[in-house]
Each structure stands twice: as C-alpha cells, then as structure tokens.
Design a protein around this motif. Structure first.
Motif, mmCIF file in Angstrom:
data_model
loop_
_atom_site.group_PDB
_atom_site.id
_atom_site.type_symbol
_atom_site.label_atom_id
_atom_site.label_comp_id
_atom_site.label_asym_id
_atom_site.label_seq_id
_atom_site.Cartn_x
_atom_site.Cartn_y
_atom_site.Cartn_z
ATOM 1 N N ARG A 45 4.622 -20.426 19.491
ATOM 2 C CA ARG A 45 5.984 -20.646 18.992
ATOM 3 C C ARG A 45 5.984 -20.999 17.512
ATOM 4 N NH1 ARG A 45 10.606 -25.003 21.076
ATOM 5 N NH2 ARG A 45 12.347 -24.007 19.941
ATOM 6 N N ASN A 46 5.041 -21.853 17.096
ATOM 7 C CA ASN A 46 5.007 -22.276 15.696
ATOM 8 C C ASN A 46 4.783 -21.112 14.745
ATOM 9 O OD1 ASN A 46 5.387 -24.934 16.425
ATOM 10 N ND2 ASN A 46 3.217 -25.471 16.349
ATOM 11 N N GLN A 47 4.042 -20.097 15.183
ATOM 12 C CA GLN A 47 3.758 -18.951 14.321
ATOM 13 C C GLN A 47 4.864 -17.905 14.325
ATOM 14 O OE1 GLN A 47 1.538 -18.706 12.054
ATOM 15 N NE2 GLN A 47 0.482 -20.607 12.593
ATOM 16 N N VAL A 48 5.805 -18.020 15.257
ATOM 17 C CA VAL A 48 6.914 -17.074 15.328
ATOM 18 C C VAL A 48 8.196 -17.702 14.777
ATOM 19 C CG1 VAL A 48 8.365 -15.684 16.860
ATOM 20 C CG2 VAL A 48 5.896 -15.857 17.281
ATOM 21 N N ASP A 49 8.467 -18.930 15.192
ATOM 22 C CA ASP A 49 9.717 -19.593 14.838
ATOM 23 C C ASP A 49 9.789 -19.857 13.331
ATOM 24 O OD1 ASP A 49 12.189 -20.773 15.656
ATOM 25 O OD2 ASP A 49 11.316 -22.745 15.315
ATOM 26 N N GLY A 50 10.852 -19.363 12.703
ATOM 27 C CA GLY A 50 11.041 -19.561 11.272
ATOM 28 C C GLY A 50 10.353 -18.553 10.381
ATOM 29 N N CYS A 83 16.543 -7.255 2.339
ATOM 30 C CA CYS A 83 17.363 -8.214 3.075
ATOM 31 C C CYS A 83 16.443 -9.074 3.944
ATOM 32 C CB CYS A 83 18.365 -7.497 3.976
ATOM 33 S SG CYS A 83 19.586 -6.497 3.090
ATOM 34 N N PRO A 84 16.487 -10.388 3.772
ATOM 35 C CA PRO A 84 15.608 -11.248 4.574
ATOM 36 C C PRO A 84 16.053 -11.314 6.030
ATOM 37 C CG PRO A 84 17.083 -12.578 3.244
ATOM 38 C CD PRO A 84 17.306 -11.151 2.825
ATOM 39 N N LEU A 85 15.085 -11.482 6.897
ATOM 40 C CA LEU A 85 15.319 -11.550 8.340
ATOM 41 C C LEU A 85 14.536 -12.746 8.874
ATOM 42 C CD1 LEU A 85 16.222 -10.245 11.086
ATOM 43 C CD2 LEU A 85 14.083 -8.965 11.005
ATOM 44 N N SER A 86 15.241 -13.806 9.240
ATOM 45 C CA SER A 86 14.604 -15.021 9.713
ATOM 46 C C SER A 86 14.595 -15.057 11.236
ATOM 47 C CB SER A 86 15.342 -16.251 9.173
ATOM 48 O OG SER A 86 14.759 -17.443 9.654
ATOM 49 N N VAL A 87 13.399 -15.207 11.812
ATOM 50 C CA VAL A 87 13.230 -15.156 13.266
ATOM 51 C C VAL A 87 13.151 -16.576 13.836
ATOM 52 C CG1 VAL A 87 11.750 -14.363 15.156
ATOM 53 C CG2 VAL A 87 11.999 -12.969 13.084
ATOM 54 N N GLN A 88 13.911 -16.826 14.893
ATOM 55 C CA GLN A 88 13.804 -18.087 15.638
ATOM 56 C C GLN A 88 13.273 -17.780 17.033
ATOM 57 O OE1 GLN A 88 17.492 -17.901 14.286
ATOM 58 N NE2 GLN A 88 16.424 -18.398 12.392
ATOM 59 N N SER A 89 12.443 -18.684 17.549
ATOM 60 C CA SER A 89 11.839 -18.462 18.859
ATOM 61 C C SER A 89 12.032 -19.672 19.753
ATOM 62 C CB SER A 89 10.342 -18.183 18.711
ATOM 63 O OG SER A 89 9.724 -18.054 19.980
ATOM 64 N N GLN A 90 12.290 -19.422 21.029
ATOM 65 C CA GLN A 90 12.264 -20.451 22.054
ATOM 66 C C GLN A 90 10.812 -20.611 22.527
ATOM 67 O OE1 GLN A 90 15.006 -22.313 22.883
ATOM 68 N NE2 GLN A 90 15.816 -21.208 21.100
ATOM 69 N N PRO A 91 10.520 -21.598 23.395
ATOM 70 C CA PRO A 91 9.148 -21.772 23.872
ATOM 71 C C PRO A 91 8.627 -20.541 24.612
ATOM 72 C CG PRO A 91 10.445 -23.732 24.317
ATOM 73 C CD PRO A 91 11.416 -22.691 23.842
ATOM 74 N N SER A 131 13.557 -10.648 22.110
ATOM 75 C CA SER A 131 12.422 -11.138 22.898
ATOM 76 C C SER A 131 11.139 -10.780 22.164
ATOM 77 C CB SER A 131 12.419 -10.532 24.304
ATOM 78 O OG SER A 131 12.232 -9.124 24.241
ATOM 79 N N THR A 132 10.164 -11.679 22.226
ATOM 80 C CA THR A 132 8.859 -11.451 21.616
ATOM 81 C C THR A 132 7.809 -11.407 22.714
ATOM 82 O OG1 THR A 132 9.529 -12.661 19.623
ATOM 83 C CG2 THR A 132 7.169 -12.308 19.951
ATOM 84 N N THR A 133 7.011 -10.345 22.720
ATOM 85 C CA THR A 133 5.971 -10.167 23.730
ATOM 86 C C THR A 133 4.610 -10.106 23.048
ATOM 87 O OG1 THR A 133 7.500 -8.939 25.154
ATOM 88 C CG2 THR A 133 5.146 -8.711 25.612
ATOM 89 N N LEU A 134 3.668 -10.891 23.571
ATOM 90 C CA LEU A 134 2.321 -10.950 23.017
ATOM 91 C C LEU A 134 1.312 -10.629 24.105
ATOM 92 C CD1 LEU A 134 2.686 -14.353 21.118
ATOM 93 C CD2 LEU A 134 3.134 -12.062 20.216
ATOM 94 N N ILE A 194 4.869 -11.658 12.017
ATOM 95 C CA ILE A 194 4.313 -12.745 12.833
ATOM 96 C C ILE A 194 2.852 -12.516 13.218
ATOM 97 C CG2 ILE A 194 6.587 -13.296 13.746
ATOM 98 C CD1 ILE A 194 5.841 -11.955 16.352
ATOM 99 N N GLU A 195 2.367 -11.284 13.113
ATOM 100 C CA GLU A 195 1.015 -10.984 13.588
ATOM 101 C C GLU A 195 -0.097 -11.738 12.845
ATOM 102 O OE1 GLU A 195 -2.830 -8.935 13.994
ATOM 103 O OE2 GLU A 195 -1.612 -9.167 12.184
ATOM 104 N N PRO A 196 -0.089 -11.807 11.504
ATOM 105 C CA PRO A 196 -1.229 -12.457 10.830
ATOM 106 C C PRO A 196 -1.377 -13.933 11.198
ATOM 107 C CG PRO A 196 0.008 -11.083 9.292
ATOM 108 C CD PRO A 196 0.829 -11.172 10.531
ATOM 109 N N GLY A 197 -0.272 -14.663 11.259
ATOM 110 C CA GLY A 197 -0.352 -16.075 11.599
ATOM 111 C C GLY A 197 -0.819 -16.298 13.019
ATOM 112 N N LEU A 198 -0.317 -15.480 13.942
ATOM 113 C CA LEU A 198 -0.753 -15.580 15.334
ATOM 114 C C LEU A 198 -2.250 -15.311 15.447
ATOM 115 C CD1 LEU A 198 2.190 -13.722 17.081
ATOM 116 C CD2 LEU A 198 1.539 -16.095 17.507
#
Length: 212
Positions: A45-50, A83-91, A131-134, A194-198
């Motif tokens: 979540r920390n690597q996706v949210d924000g 155009c910036p795109l800010s992603v928020q994620s739930q748990p 939805s985010t799938t890993l 989100i891929e590099p941080g994950l």
C-alpha cells in the motif's frame, strides 16, 4: 595449480547468484530477517498510495480542428509536461503462496486542459475508482514462509469515472474520442509509476509466518 571441474564452477556460480534464497532453506520455521504478512501488505500500500503518474501531452487534428491536450509545463514535475495523476490505494489483501494481491483505489480528479483552434477549455475526469493487481513469484522459504523472488508488471484497471467539460460543443467528438485513450494511458502510466518502488521494497523479502 589444478582447475576446478567446469560443472563445479557453474554450480558454485549459480549458488552465489541466488545465495540469499538458498541460505533461507533449512529447518527453521522462519528465516531470521523475515517480515510479517501485515508488514508486506503495508509495504504494498505504501508504494502505491500517493504515487504520481503522468498523462503525456498530445497534439493533432480532427475534423479540421487542431488541438493540444495536457501540455502543462512542469505539470508532472522535474520539467516534465503533462497532466498529473495521483493514485490512492486502500489496503491490499491476497494469497501469499500464489503471490496474488489486489486492492481497490481511486485517483484525485484529473483536469485535462485543451488548446484548440476553437478556443481553450478543460475536461475533468472525476469520481475515478480503480483496482490494482500485483502478481509475485513466491518460493517456499523455511517451513512456514515464502520468498518474493520476482514481480510481474502491476496491473491498474480504472473501473468507473465521470467526465465533464466547459468546452465548445463543436469539439464534443474530439473529447469523446480522447477519453478512452486517456483512461488507457492513465492505467498504463500508473502501473509504470508504482512498479519501481514495489520492486525495490518487496522483491527479495521473506514473509513468515504464514499461519495462522
């Protein structure tokens, strides 16, 4: 000096390349550096949210109308136009053995400026849910753990959204044709963002115990 047999050399090289994983195999329930399931899910979540992605500028002509979309100077930071795109994620939740994890999420409203030969305006994409799938390659680690050996490219699916604009109605067809492309670009660019941080924060981690 005698030379080592080639088979032995190759075997030692392979063991060295995967030493972290090989050393984890043993009779201990958990490897000493393993993190908990809750910690692993929190890292996802920390690597996706924000995380911020970017819709790139686009120019062209349609039905005699010249246009430029998302040409926002430094809109995505570091001198990058768009155009910036800010992603928020739930748990996140998922299956640690199969390595499949997912979480619902959303984005902040996306404002898309248009410059056309019929005037300037803004298209707003609001109420975005996603939805985010890993998917990870997990290996057995110890007796009750797994080792995150690799990560496939994340998948971000935008599941719903609304649009509005203050544009000249004549360019309605242009906007209608752009929106699906913008959604596809947003999904692909969010996944890439989100891929590099994950990968840095979770690949190579042992997770244990898996039970209860």
């Amino acid at each position: 000096m005698s030379k080592l047999p080639l088979v032995l050399v190759l075997g030692l090289s392979a063991m060295s390349a995967r030493a972290d994983f090989v050393y984890h195999q043993g009779f201990e329930t958990c490897w000493s550096t393993a993190i908990t399931k809750a910690d692993f899910l929190a890292r996802l979540r920390n690597q996706v949210d924000g995380r911020t992605a970017c819709l790139p500028p686009q120019s062209g002509s349609q039905s005699g109308i010249s246009y430029t979309i998302c040409n926002v100077p430094d809109g995505c930071g570091s001198g990058v136009h768009g155009c910036p795109l800010s992603v928020q994620s739930q748990p996140f939740s998922g299956d640690f053995v199969a390595g499949h994890f997912s979480a619902p999420g959303s984005t902040a409203n996306i404002n898309v400026p248009l410059t056309t030969t019929l005037g300037n305006c803004t298209v707003s994409i609001t109420g975005v849910t996603l939805s985010t799938t890993l998917d990870y390659l997990m290996r057995t680690d110890g007796i009750d753990g797994v080792f995150a050996e690799d990560l496939q490219m994340p998948v971000v699916d935008i599941t719903s959204y609304s649009t509005g604009n203050n544009c000249n109605p004549i360019i309605g067809a242009l906007i209608a044709s752009y929106i699906p492309q913008a959604i596809g670009d947003a999904e692909a660019n969010a996944a890439a963002a989100i891929e590099p941080g994950l990968r840095a924060d979770t690949v190579g981690q042992s997770v244990c115990p898996l039970t209860p």
